[in-house]
Design a protein around this motif. Structure first.
Motif, PDB file in Angstrom:
ATOM      1  N   SER A 139       0.946  -0.800   0.590  1.00 21.50           N
ATOM      2  CA  SER A 139      -0.076  -0.344   0.467  1.00 21.50           C
ATOM      3  C   SER A 139       1.179   1.058  -0.055  1.00 21.50           C
ATOM      4  CB  SER A 139      -1.148   0.295   1.470  1.00 21.50           C
ATOM      5  OG  SER A 139      -1.823  -1.046   1.562  1.00 21.50           O
ATOM      6  N   ARG A 154       3.090   4.822  -1.636  1.00 25.11           N
ATOM      7  CA  ARG A 154       3.280   5.898  -2.415  1.00 25.11           C
ATOM      8  C   ARG A 154       4.283   6.102  -2.603  1.00 25.11           C
ATOM      9  NH1 ARG A 154      -1.600   9.016  -0.586  1.00 25.11           N
ATOM     10  NH2 ARG A 154      -0.253  10.386   0.062  1.00 25.11           N
ATOM     11  N   TYR A 155       4.548   6.098  -3.679  1.00 24.73           N
ATOM     12  CA  TYR A 155       5.733   6.892  -4.140  1.00 24.73           C
ATOM     13  C   TYR A 155       6.102   8.512  -4.331  1.00 24.73           C
ATOM     14  CZ  TYR A 155       7.901   2.246  -5.036  1.00 24.73           C
ATOM     15  OH  TYR A 155       8.762   1.693  -5.058  1.00 24.73           O
ATOM     16  N   GLU A 156       6.779   9.094  -3.484  1.00 24.56           N
ATOM     17  CA  GLU A 156       6.901  10.405  -3.753  1.00 24.56           C
ATOM     18  C   GLU A 156       7.518  10.929  -4.537  1.00 24.56           C
ATOM     19  OE1 GLU A 156       5.937  14.107  -0.667  1.00 24.56           O
ATOM     20  OE2 GLU A 156       8.112  14.923  -1.704  1.00 24.56           O
ATOM     21  N   VAL A 168       0.783   4.417  -6.335  1.00 23.97           N
ATOM     22  CA  VAL A 168      -0.273   5.509  -6.035  1.00 23.97           C
ATOM     23  C   VAL A 168       1.499   6.136  -6.180  1.00 23.97           C
ATOM     24  CG1 VAL A 168      -1.236   7.609  -5.233  1.00 23.97           C
ATOM     25  CG2 VAL A 168      -1.746   5.019  -5.364  1.00 23.97           C
ATOM     26  N   THR A 228       2.624   9.857  -5.675  1.00 22.19           N
ATOM     27  CA  THR A 228       2.483  11.822  -5.564  1.00 22.19           C
ATOM     28  C   THR A 228       3.445  12.912  -5.825  1.00 22.19           C
ATOM     29  OG1 THR A 228       3.637  12.229  -3.614  1.00 22.19           O
ATOM     30  CG2 THR A 228       1.194  10.382  -3.210  1.00 22.19           C
ATOM     31  N   TYR A 232      -1.513   6.293 -14.067  1.00 20.12           N
ATOM     32  CA  TYR A 232      -1.235   5.907 -13.152  1.00 20.12           C
ATOM     33  C   TYR A 232      -2.339   6.561 -12.532  1.00 20.12           C
ATOM     34  CZ  TYR A 232       3.597   4.289 -14.036  1.00 20.12           C
ATOM     35  OH  TYR A 232       4.233   3.623 -14.927  1.00 20.12           O
ATOM     36  N   TYR A 249      -0.713   7.799   6.349  1.00 15.55           N
ATOM     37  CA  TYR A 249       0.574   7.231   5.049  1.00 15.55           C
ATOM     38  C   TYR A 249       1.961   8.002   6.331  1.00 15.55           C
ATOM     39  CZ  TYR A 249      -3.277   5.267   2.071  1.00 15.55           C
ATOM     40  OH  TYR A 249      -4.183   4.815   1.778  1.00 15.55           O
ATOM     41  N   HIS A 251       4.635   6.084   2.477  1.00 14.40           N
ATOM     42  CA  HIS A 251       4.933   7.456   2.263  1.00 14.40           C
ATOM     43  C   HIS A 251       5.889   7.502   1.617  1.00 14.40           C
ATOM     44  CE1 HIS A 251       3.128  11.330  -0.028  1.00 14.40           C
ATOM     45  NE2 HIS A 251       4.434  11.336   0.478  1.00 14.40           N
TER      46      HIS A 251
END
Length: 281
Positions: free
Chosen positions: A12, A14-16, A36, A38, A62, A187, A255
């Motif tokens: 679960s 998220r890649y910034e 996901v 960001t 995406y 996150y 995150h």
């Protein structure tokens, strides 16, 4: 590290990413569509690079979460234009921090007025994220950041925490905000694998003024990235496992701050998931 709990968090994820010239190409080459993304926004370059990259990545299939810093919005008209553009691109999830632009581009000096305005506009996004600070904000007292989350949670549905390198601090902060009645899913912000030289290069590319602020506020980070082989979050995750996976923590995922080391971050994640899969079997 425990396979079940941390493996679920890594799935679960998220890649910034930063809106740089090669970001789109690198994402397409290395990041699966179920991750996901960001996209950050720079007080030097403004919102346009963020909106442009968001639209292009969304078109590739995406799920993209653009940062919409309050202090980059010129006025209410600009906010409405940003909303319409993102909705037109199919975006249904945004992250609304205050941002670092100094002075602000318009009347919004913090995230809460923007969040309230989005609510007044009928809630155009299905998901809205707000910021949390496990390690002290360089300019704002800890009590105020916790109170701000309480004030904002009526207009948001999840929290994204800033970087933390101390498992004790992270665990205590999670427990503290839950005791304060902040119930939004969380996150947890974690630095992905990165070397100091690469982080310095990223800081240089994001703009002279912003780089100066970045290095001033986060100078202690560079000691962590200076170790032979660079920094890896494995140790932090292993020592934080109980705090991150306890049901009462309400942690929805990780995150990962990639600092645009996107390929390296995805290789690291896949390696851990394969290890957990082997352990689970």
């Amino acid at each position: 590290m425990g396979a079940a709990g941390l493996g679920a968090l890594l799935e679960s994820v998220r890649y910034e990413v930063l809106p740089a010239r090669a970001t789109e190409e690198t994402v397409l080459a290395h990041v699966p569509r179920d991750v996901v993304l960001t996209v950050t926004a720079s007080p030097v370059k403004g919102l346009e690079p963020t909106l442009d990259l968001t639209g292009r990545l969304t078109a590739h299939g995406y799920r993209v979460v653009p940062h919409v810093p309050a202090r980059l919005l010129r006025d209410d008209v600009h906010l409405k234009e940003v909303v319409e553009r993102l909705r037109g691109a199919g975006v249904d999830d945004v992250f609304v921090p205050a941002g670092d632009a100094d002075p602000p581009a318009g009347p919004y000096d913090g995230a809460l007025p923007v969040l309230r305005r989005l609510t007044e506009l009928g809630g155009p996004f299905a998901r809205v994220g707000i910021t949390g600070y496990p390690e002290s904000h360089p300019l704002i007292h800890d009590d105020l950041t916790v109170q701000a989350m309480w004030d904002k949670q009526a207009h948001a549905d999840h929290i994204v925490s800033n970087l933390c390198f101390d498992p004790r601090v992270l665990g205590e902060w999670i427990a503290r905000i839950r005791r304060r009645g902040i119930t939004l899913p969380l996150y947890v912000g974690v630095a992905g694998p990165v070397q100091r030289a690469k982080l310095l290069a990223v800081a240089t590319r994001i703009g002279v003024g912003e780089s100066t602020r970045f290095l001033t506020r986060h100078a202690s980070w560079f000691w962590r990235f200076a170790a032979p082989g660079g920094y890896s979050p494995d140790g932090l995750l292993a020592r934080s496992e109980r705090a991150l996976t306890a049901p009462s923590a309400g942690v929805a995922g990780l995150h990962l701050f990639t600092f645009n080391q996107i390929a390296e971050t995805e290789r690291w994640r896949r390696t851990l998931l394969e290890r957990f899969g082997t352990a689970a079997s």
